[in-house]
Motif scaffolding. Structure first.
Motif, mmCIF file in Angstrom:
data_model
loop_
_atom_site.group_PDB
_atom_site.id
_atom_site.type_symbol
_atom_site.label_atom_id
_atom_site.label_comp_id
_atom_site.label_asym_id
_atom_site.label_seq_id
_atom_site.Cartn_x
_atom_site.Cartn_y
_atom_site.Cartn_z
ATOM 1 N N GLU A 1 1.053 -1.067 -0.086
ATOM 2 C CA GLU A 1 -0.195 0.144 0.150
ATOM 3 C C GLU A 1 0.857 0.991 -0.169
ATOM 4 N N LYS A 2 -0.013 2.661 -0.896
ATOM 5 C CA LYS A 2 1.160 3.337 -0.812
ATOM 6 C C LYS A 2 0.005 4.663 -0.396
ATOM 7 N N LYS A 3 0.619 5.553 0.446
ATOM 8 C CA LYS A 3 0.074 6.163 1.159
ATOM 9 C C LYS A 3 -0.867 7.332 -0.079
ATOM 10 N N GLN A 4 -1.468 7.984 -0.276
ATOM 11 C CA GLN A 4 -2.480 9.329 -1.565
ATOM 12 C C GLN A 4 -2.425 9.924 -0.949
ATOM 13 N N ILE A 5 -1.709 11.393 -0.907
ATOM 14 C CA ILE A 5 -1.994 12.928 -0.998
ATOM 15 C C ILE A 5 -2.632 13.637 -2.121
ATOM 16 N N THR A 6 -4.311 14.020 -1.440
ATOM 17 C CA THR A 6 -4.541 14.340 -2.624
ATOM 18 C C THR A 6 -5.029 15.950 -2.694
ATOM 19 N N ALA A 7 -4.677 16.974 -3.853
ATOM 20 C CA ALA A 7 -5.231 18.292 -4.141
ATOM 21 C C ALA A 7 -6.999 18.197 -4.207
ATOM 22 N N PHE A 8 -8.108 19.284 -2.859
ATOM 23 C CA PHE A 8 -9.416 19.258 -3.381
ATOM 24 C C PHE A 8 -9.312 20.808 -3.754
ATOM 25 N N ILE A 9 -10.402 21.477 -4.556
ATOM 26 C CA ILE A 9 -10.409 22.593 -4.619
ATOM 27 C C ILE A 9 -12.191 22.845 -3.732
ATOM 28 N N VAL A 10 -12.198 23.717 -2.470
ATOM 29 C CA VAL A 10 -13.033 23.642 -1.123
ATOM 30 C C VAL A 10 -13.533 24.637 -1.615
ATOM 31 N N GLU A 11 -15.343 24.919 -2.200
ATOM 32 C CA GLU A 11 -16.110 26.145 -1.803
ATOM 33 C C GLU A 11 -16.254 26.354 -0.257
ATOM 34 N N ALA A 12 -15.778 27.603 0.180
ATOM 35 C CA ALA A 12 -16.558 28.671 0.952
ATOM 36 C C ALA A 12 -17.471 29.470 0.334
ATOM 37 N N PRO A 13 -19.098 29.243 1.327
ATOM 38 C CA PRO A 13 -19.181 28.659 2.779
ATOM 39 C C PRO A 13 -19.819 27.381 2.374
ATOM 40 N N THR A 14 -19.803 25.991 3.423
ATOM 41 C CA THR A 14 -20.140 24.669 2.395
ATOM 42 C C THR A 14 -20.301 24.324 3.990
ATOM 43 N N PRO A 15 -21.571 24.029 3.975
ATOM 44 C CA PRO A 15 -21.607 22.923 5.051
ATOM 45 C C PRO A 15 -20.738 21.804 6.001
ATOM 46 N N GLY A 16 -20.357 22.466 7.020
ATOM 47 C CA GLY A 16 -18.406 21.270 7.637
ATOM 48 C C GLY A 16 -18.000 21.855 8.143
ATOM 49 N N LEU A 17 -17.672 22.631 7.041
ATOM 50 C CA LEU A 17 -16.731 23.695 7.003
ATOM 51 C C LEU A 17 -16.568 24.829 7.902
ATOM 52 N N SER A 18 -15.681 25.347 9.095
ATOM 53 C CA SER A 18 -16.176 25.726 9.886
ATOM 54 C C SER A 18 -14.046 26.603 9.869
ATOM 55 N N VAL A 19 -14.496 26.995 11.178
ATOM 56 C CA VAL A 19 -12.974 28.319 11.840
ATOM 57 C C VAL A 19 -12.984 28.048 12.879
ATOM 58 N N LEU A 20 -12.284 27.612 13.372
ATOM 59 C CA LEU A 20 -12.673 27.457 14.851
ATOM 60 C C LEU A 20 -11.975 28.165 15.831
ATOM 61 N N HIS A 21 -10.779 28.897 15.052
ATOM 62 C CA HIS A 21 -9.927 30.338 15.590
ATOM 63 C C HIS A 21 -9.104 30.843 14.567
ATOM 64 N N GLU A 22 -9.257 32.071 14.843
ATOM 65 C CA GLU A 22 -8.485 32.947 14.624
ATOM 66 C C GLU A 22 -6.957 33.262 15.306
ATOM 67 N N CYS A 23 -6.262 32.914 14.226
ATOM 68 C CA CYS A 23 -4.725 33.110 14.911
ATOM 69 C C CYS A 23 -3.875 34.302 15.005
ATOM 70 N N GLU A 24 -3.357 34.850 16.263
ATOM 71 C CA GLU A 24 -3.285 36.612 15.965
ATOM 72 C C GLU A 24 -1.045 36.189 16.616
ATOM 73 N N PHE A 25 -0.737 37.506 16.089
ATOM 74 C CA PHE A 25 1.073 37.008 15.440
ATOM 75 C C PHE A 25 1.380 37.929 15.571
ATOM 76 N N MET A 26 2.942 37.883 15.949
ATOM 77 C CA MET A 26 3.603 39.666 16.264
ATOM 78 C C MET A 26 3.385 40.186 15.590
ATOM 79 N N GLY A 27 3.466 39.978 14.381
ATOM 80 C CA GLY A 27 3.458 40.771 12.915
ATOM 81 C C GLY A 27 2.995 40.251 11.825
ATOM 82 N N ILE A 28 2.964 40.898 10.939
ATOM 83 C CA ILE A 28 1.789 40.839 10.160
ATOM 84 C C ILE A 28 0.287 40.651 10.486
#
Length: 625
Positions: free
Chosen positions: A229-256
């Motif tokens: 077995e060989k592991k496969q990683i695949t790239a998907f285009i996901v549209e937002a908003p869409t059911p099940g997609l959520s932002v758990l937290h917005e990160c804050e940083f030292m800069g930018i």
């Protein structure tokens, strides 16, 4: 039988190796350096931007500067942590979210060189704004879609992206950084493979909370390769908003501070198979290819940082008088200014050289792009630090505070906070070391490292030994021959011409030393990360010297002050040679085993005695309200 830890490591290495580009379709200047060959012809004459393309870029930069100065107050953006909607609307209306998207899909269709020139301008004004635009089109949906998407996907999404539909790139996870084999986000096929259900979490998704479209990397069911077995990683285009997609937290940083960056959750997110970019299992390859080109924005922005810092110092070192003369005349300050100017020149030369090589399709630049990112981000941090040192307390003080005391609001402390991230994003400096070392060692890995593979039969190993013996018997003696290169130079002075001969000699010395180290350690060389880092730094400095010399030669013939160009080039090469010799000395000296003790001791709580008389951080601590 291998221990689980070794199995995990091997799985990670196998997955990363399967995703890398194995063939070199074009020569690589830096790869040749590591082989002992100085291919000056690959970077000289320095590839100048055409007059037509430059005129297009110039016109874009004029309008872009007006937009930035009219709609964005960088100090207010930094203080509030918000890029106003009016600013975003102005950027979208100006077409700046579609700079890299072809005109056929509604974008500007800028060349790579003009795009990074625009990003350099934006970053010189506001780091947060630069990240909004760069995360959207350097690594967001437009880049992988252009390279790997099908016609239907391009027709559907590129016009939206060009019009300002913000995009993001989701790869990193809470427990997964640079090791994709441990990826936990899954995409499970349903309805006979017509749809996929994505579950998992992604961390530090820049633009994620504001994105309409995301590229999401997820593990799809493995495939069988030679019965395994060989592991496969695949790239998907996901549209937002869409059911099940959520932002758990917005990160804050030292800069930018005004970027939108989130911890994202995908809970039974349904995506049609038509949203797969490329083929099943191509995800990691797409991610690496996207980063190869996308990370070029960072060194160009780093060059812009150096240019801005020079502008901050220009009046100050002349007008500030100490002990009877301008501080710029004091050797200590003059040396700092020299480092700022020479490193800015070098980063600029490396960055735009690499961009031109990509556009002209004359070279493989995976090494050059990685080195430019590594060198640019490291030196830009040093540049900002030295600029702050020159400005002293005024460098540490905020621009707003300076203005309140009727002094010029020079925002060095903000620039420092914004600059620090560049040594981390799109591959930390440590990961860049490993990536560059792997590509630099490609010749030897292909030639002899297969001998360590227990799955290879004795007869095949004998064949490998014979083939390697023939190769090295012809290749190695050449590394001891004198370099008799003749360089077609018209403008560099004699001191700078001698630098080219030094690079030619030193590339052979680098190849010899690397070969000797490989023989010394064999397959265990991968554990000698400190030694490999020294070799990477030698190759990095040689590339920086060569790019600087090539650019200097190209601009000397019509520059109003050629002595300045000659002096900057000589000074940079002189310092680079000192650093190179230090690295050669370091690889001859084994790292003391004691250097491993501190890390082990800290993990085992054996350094508690050293952390006395402080308030210790505890993971169970709760914030004070």
């Amino acid at each position: 039988m291998n221990k689980p830890g070794k199995q995990d490591k091997q799985a990670s290495m196998d997955l990363a190796e399967s995703a890398r580009q194995t063939k070199w379709q074009h020569p690589s200047f830096t790869a040749e350096l590591f082989k002992g060959s100085f291919r000056w012809d690959l970077i000289h004459p320095y590839p100048a931007q055409s007059d037509t393309d430059k005129a297009i870029g110039d016109a874009v930069l004029v309008e872009l500067e007006k937009c930035l100065k009219t709609h964005i107050n960088p100090e207010a953006v930094d203080k509030s942590g918000v890029l106003p909607e009016t600013a975003l609307d102005a950027l979208k209306a100006g077409g700046y979210f579609g700079m890299k998207i072809p005109k056929a899909y509604g974008g500007m269709g800028l060349s790579i060189t003009n795009y990074v020139r625009a990003m350099e301008l934006v970053a010189s004004w506001c780091g947060s704004t630069a990240v909004w635009l760069s995360a959207h089109q350097s690594i967001g949906v437009p880049q992988p879609l252009k390279e790997f998407g099908n016609d239907a996907q391009k027709e559907k999404y590129l016009p939206r992206l060009a019009a300002g539909a913000v995009s993001a790139f989701s790869l990193t996870e809470p427990d997964v950084g640079s090791d994709p084999a441990r990826m936990g986000t899954t995409a499970t096929p349903i309805d006979d493979g017509n749809y996929y259900i994505i579950n998992g979490q992604k961390l530090w998704t820049t633009n994620g909370p504001a994105a309409e479209l995301l590229v999401v990397m997820a593990e799809t069911p493995p495939k069988l390769v030679h019965g395994k077995e060989k592991k496969q990683i695949t790239a998907f285009i996901v549209e937002a908003p869409t059911p099940g997609l959520s932002v758990l937290h917005e990160c804050e940083f030292m800069g930018i501070r005004a970027i939108r960056n989130g911890w994202m959750e995908f809970k039974d997110v349904k995506v049609p198979k038509e949203n797969i970019i490329g083929n099943l299992g191509d995800g990691l390859k797409i991610a690496l290819a996207t980063l190869n080109v996308g990370r070029l924005t960072i060194p160009v922005i780093s060059a812009g940082t150096g240019k801005v810092c020079l502008s901050y110092c220009q009046d100050w070192i002349k007008q500030r008088v100490q002990w009877g003369q301008s501080i710029g005349k004091h050797q200590a300050v003059a040396n700092l200014v020299n480092d700022i100017a020479t490193h800015t020149f070098a980063i600029d030369a490396m960055s735009f050289l690499t961009c031109s090589l990509i556009e002209n399709e004359t070279a493989d630049v995976r090494l050059e792009a990685a080195i430019a990112k590594y060198f640019g981000s490291e030196r830009a941090w040093d540049i900002v630090d030295k600029t702050m040192q020159i400005r002293g307390g005024r460098g540490f003080e905020t621009a707003d505070s300076l203005r309140k005391r009727n002094e010029p609001g020079i925002p060095i402390e903000r620039v420092m906070r914004d600059t620090r991230i560049n040594r981390i994003i799109e591959g930390t400096s440590e990961i860049m070391h490993l990536f560059i070392a792997r590509e630099a060692m490609d010749l030897h890995i292909k030639t002899v490292f297969a001998l360590s593979n227990p799955a290879i039969s004795i007869s095949k190993k004998i064949g490998i030994v014979l083939k390697a013996g023939l190769f090295y018997s012809l290749w190695y003696p050449k590394l001891w021959l004198p370099s008799w290169s003749i360089f077609s130079i018209k403008h560099l002075n004699q001191r700078n011409l001698s630098q080219l001969h030094y690079i030619s000699r030193t590339s052979k010395r680098l190849a010899r030393s690397l070969f000797h180290t490989m023989v010394r350690f064999g397959p265990k060389l991968e554990y000698q990360q400190a030694i490999l880092a020294h070799y990477v730094d030698i190759g990095t400095q040689l590339f920086a010297m060569a790019a600087t010399l090539s650019k200097a030669e190209s601009i000397l013939h019509n520059h109003q002050n050629p002595k300045t160009i000659q002096a900057l080039t000589t000074a940079f090469c002189h310092q680079s040679r000192k650093e190179i010799e230090q690295h050669f000395r370091a690889v001859r000296t084994a790292e003391p085993q004691e250097k491993k003790v501190a890390s082990e001791a800290l993990m085992n709580a054996d350094l508690d005695w050293l952390m006395n008389d402080i308030i210790r951080f505890e993971t169970t601590d709760t914030p004070i309200n």
